[in-house]
Motif scaffolding. Structure first.
Motif, short mmCIF file in Angstrom:
data_model
loop_
_atom_site.label_atom_id
_atom_site.label_comp_id
_atom_site.label_asym_id
_atom_site.label_seq_id
_atom_site.Cartn_x
_atom_site.Cartn_y
_atom_site.Cartn_z
N ASP A 1 0.81 -1.22 0.00
CA ASP A 1 0.00 0.00 0.00
C ASP A 1 0.85 1.27 0.00
OD1 ASP A 1 -2.33 -1.44 -0.03
OD2 ASP A 1 -2.58 -1.40 2.16
N SER A 2 2.15 1.14 0.23
CA SER A 2 3.02 2.31 0.30
C SER A 2 3.69 2.63 -1.03
CB SER A 2 4.10 2.10 1.38
OG SER A 2 5.04 1.11 0.96
N ILE A 3 3.40 1.87 -2.06
CA ILE A 3 4.01 2.10 -3.36
C ILE A 3 2.98 1.83 -4.45
CG2 ILE A 3 4.91 -0.28 -3.53
CD1 ILE A 3 7.41 0.96 -4.90
N SER A 4 3.11 2.55 -5.55
CA SER A 4 2.16 2.39 -6.64
C SER A 4 2.91 2.15 -7.96
CB SER A 4 1.27 3.63 -6.76
OG SER A 4 2.04 4.78 -7.01
N ILE A 5 2.14 1.94 -9.02
CA ILE A 5 2.70 1.70 -10.34
C ILE A 5 2.10 2.71 -11.31
CG2 ILE A 5 2.91 0.07 -12.27
CD1 ILE A 5 2.60 -2.20 -10.23
N ALA A 6 2.95 3.33 -12.11
CA ALA A 6 2.53 4.18 -13.22
C ALA A 6 3.25 3.70 -14.47
CB ALA A 6 2.84 5.64 -12.93
N VAL A 7 2.67 3.98 -15.62
CA VAL A 7 3.24 3.53 -16.89
C VAL A 7 3.75 4.72 -17.67
CG1 VAL A 7 2.86 2.25 -19.02
CG2 VAL A 7 1.68 1.57 -16.93
N ALA A 8 4.99 4.65 -18.11
CA ALA A 8 5.62 5.70 -18.90
C ALA A 8 5.48 5.40 -20.39
CB ALA A 8 7.10 5.81 -18.54
N SER A 9 5.15 6.43 -21.17
CA SER A 9 5.04 6.29 -22.63
C SER A 9 4.09 5.16 -23.00
CB SER A 9 6.43 6.06 -23.25
OG SER A 9 7.28 7.15 -22.97
N ALA A 10 2.96 5.13 -22.32
CA ALA A 10 1.95 4.09 -22.57
C ALA A 10 1.35 4.26 -23.96
CB ALA A 10 0.85 4.17 -21.51
N PRO A 11 1.06 3.16 -24.64
CA PRO A 11 0.42 3.27 -25.95
C PRO A 11 -1.00 3.79 -25.79
CG PRO A 11 0.51 0.98 -25.25
CD PRO A 11 1.32 1.75 -24.25
N PRO A 12 -1.43 4.70 -26.64
CA PRO A 12 -2.81 5.21 -26.56
C PRO A 12 -3.80 4.22 -27.17
CG PRO A 12 -1.63 6.33 -28.32
CD PRO A 12 -0.62 5.44 -27.64
N ASP A 13 -3.85 3.05 -26.56
CA ASP A 13 -4.66 1.94 -27.05
C ASP A 13 -5.65 1.58 -25.94
OD1 ASP A 13 -5.71 -0.62 -27.58
OD2 ASP A 13 -3.90 -1.28 -28.60
N PRO A 14 -6.95 1.78 -26.16
CA PRO A 14 -7.94 1.52 -25.10
C PRO A 14 -7.88 0.11 -24.54
CG PRO A 14 -8.95 2.75 -26.89
CD PRO A 14 -7.58 2.35 -27.37
N VAL A 15 -7.60 -0.88 -25.39
CA VAL A 15 -7.55 -2.26 -24.91
C VAL A 15 -6.40 -2.44 -23.92
CG1 VAL A 15 -7.19 -4.66 -25.59
CG2 VAL A 15 -8.63 -3.16 -27.00
N VAL A 16 -5.23 -1.89 -24.27
CA VAL A 16 -4.06 -1.99 -23.38
C VAL A 16 -4.31 -1.21 -22.09
CG1 VAL A 16 -1.62 -1.45 -23.14
CG2 VAL A 16 -2.49 -2.35 -25.31
N LEU A 17 -4.91 -0.04 -22.21
CA LEU A 17 -5.17 0.77 -21.02
C LEU A 17 -6.11 0.06 -20.06
CD1 LEU A 17 -5.56 4.31 -22.64
CD2 LEU A 17 -3.55 3.34 -21.50
N GLU A 18 -7.09 -0.63 -20.57
CA GLU A 18 -8.00 -1.38 -19.70
C GLU A 18 -7.24 -2.48 -18.95
OE1 GLU A 18 -10.90 -0.77 -18.77
OE2 GLU A 18 -11.64 0.68 -20.22
N LYS A 19 -6.26 -3.09 -19.61
CA LYS A 19 -5.47 -4.13 -18.94
C LYS A 19 -4.58 -3.53 -17.84
CE LYS A 19 -5.59 -7.56 -22.59
NZ LYS A 19 -4.84 -8.49 -23.46
N TYR A 20 -4.07 -2.32 -18.10
CA TYR A 20 -3.31 -1.65 -17.03
C TYR A 20 -4.21 -1.38 -15.83
CZ TYR A 20 0.31 -0.53 -20.55
OH TYR A 20 1.29 -0.57 -21.50
N ALA A 21 -5.39 -0.81 -16.10
CA ALA A 21 -6.30 -0.46 -15.01
C ALA A 21 -6.71 -1.69 -14.21
CB ALA A 21 -7.54 0.24 -15.58
N ALA A 22 -6.93 -2.80 -14.89
CA ALA A 22 -7.34 -4.03 -14.22
C ALA A 22 -6.26 -4.55 -13.29
CB ALA A 22 -7.70 -5.10 -15.25
N GLN A 23 -5.01 -4.16 -13.54
CA GLN A 23 -3.89 -4.61 -12.71
C GLN A 23 -3.52 -3.58 -11.64
OE1 GLN A 23 -0.74 -6.95 -15.14
NE2 GLN A 23 -1.71 -5.57 -16.62
N GLY A 24 -4.33 -2.53 -11.50
CA GLY A 24 -4.12 -1.58 -10.43
C GLY A 24 -3.15 -0.46 -10.74
N VAL A 25 -2.84 -0.23 -12.01
CA VAL A 25 -1.96 0.89 -12.36
C VAL A 25 -2.63 2.20 -11.97
CG1 VAL A 25 -0.95 2.15 -14.31
CG2 VAL A 25 -0.77 -0.34 -14.20
#
Length: 287
Positions: free
Chosen positions: A231-255
């Motif tokens: 809970d003391s650390i998080s994940i962010a994605v750098a230079s993420a592809p602007p692809d809705p399908v990929v973004l949904e997978k990031y969100a599902a993993q708690g990014v």
């Protein structure tokens, strides 16, 4: 999941203030600016495959100064989070950089995220006197120096690669703990450093794992190994592809945040068009 952008501002591209204002109006939550000070002509370091590989794109050679540009953007926007994405901290004096970043955070009313990274261009780093094999511990200790200056009345730090004798320094950042530290990169070494001392792992998706479905479980395993509370650390994605399908997978993993790649352009009109195209993805994602 928050959606921001990453853009290389250059001397022949769009005006950074107009670009940032448009990004804010289009719903981007943040804007991250990369950094390179210069490129020695006799470069042997290969342009990383994770960034596209092959020939070095020309925009790297024309990049505007990171902090000056972020300062201009800060004065012309209201809520946009300002990101150093990333700052090549090994190449900087940490005392001067701490004051620079504290001032920017104070004047922007706490809108700064401090992304730092180890870099890939050995020749650039060595021109600044960086011992390449020590860059990981150099950045760790320089971050600790900055955090001491941001949070302690009488600041001090004793590290192997950077130290600070008891010192006074103001201003302090608007954020009480100072700007969050995003550690950029991928791979097990960066993961372990992020797990040990960063606020956020700012991962560049590797070519073999664009959706991070292999990398994120590996990272959490390392977090557990070093004894860090998840809970003391998080994940962010750098230079993420602007692809809705990929973004949904990031969100599902708690990014927590994805900074979407906006293609740099050598004309102002094309740069704004590229922003608009990615802005459509942001708008669709937010519904």
């Amino acid at each position: 999941m928050k959606l921001g952008g990453v853009y290389f501002f250059t001397d022949d591209g769009p005006d950074p203030v107009e670009f940032a204002q448009a990004a804010e109006d289009r719903g981007f939550d943040s804007l991250f600016l990369p950094e390179h000070t210069h490129f020695p002509v006799s470069r042997e370091s290969a342009y990383p495959v994770a960034y596209g590989g092959g020939e070095l794109p020309s925009f790297y050679l024309h990049t505007l100064d990171q902090i000056v540009t972020l300062s201009m953007i800060a004065g012309a926007t209201r809520n946009l989070t300002l990101g150093t994405g990333i700052c090549l901290l090994a190449q900087h004096d940490p005392i001067a950089k701490a004051k620079e970043l504290a001032t920017l955070d104070l004047l922007s009313k706490g809108r700064l995220v401090c992304g730092v990274g180890f870099g890939w261009n050995r020749e650039e780093a060595e021109a600044h006197g960086v011992v390449w094999k020590k860059r990981f511990s150099i950045i760790r200790d320089k971050v600790k120096v900055m955090q001491a200056l941001w949070t302690q009345e009488v600041a001090s730090y004793d590290g192997a690669e950077a130290s600070l004798a008891p010192s006074w320094s103001w201003p302090k950042p608007a954020q009480p703990r100072g700007p969050k530290i995003y550690l950029g990169g991928a791979g097990p070494t960066t993961m372990r450093h992020a797990a040990q001392w960063a606020d956020t792992w700012y991962v560049v998706p590797p070519p073999h794992d664009p959706t991070l479905e292999e990398s994120i479980p590996q990272f959490w395993k390392i977090v557990d190994e070093v004894g860090r509370d998840r809970d003391s650390i998080s994940i962010a994605v750098a230079s993420a592809p602007p692809d809705p399908v990929v973004l949904e997978k990031y969100a599902a993993q708690g990014v927590e945040r994805a900074a979407l790649w906006i293609d740099p352009a050598t004309s102002p009109s094309q740069g704004m068009a590229n922003l608009a195209a990615v802005g459509d993805v942001v708008a669709a994602y937010k519904g």
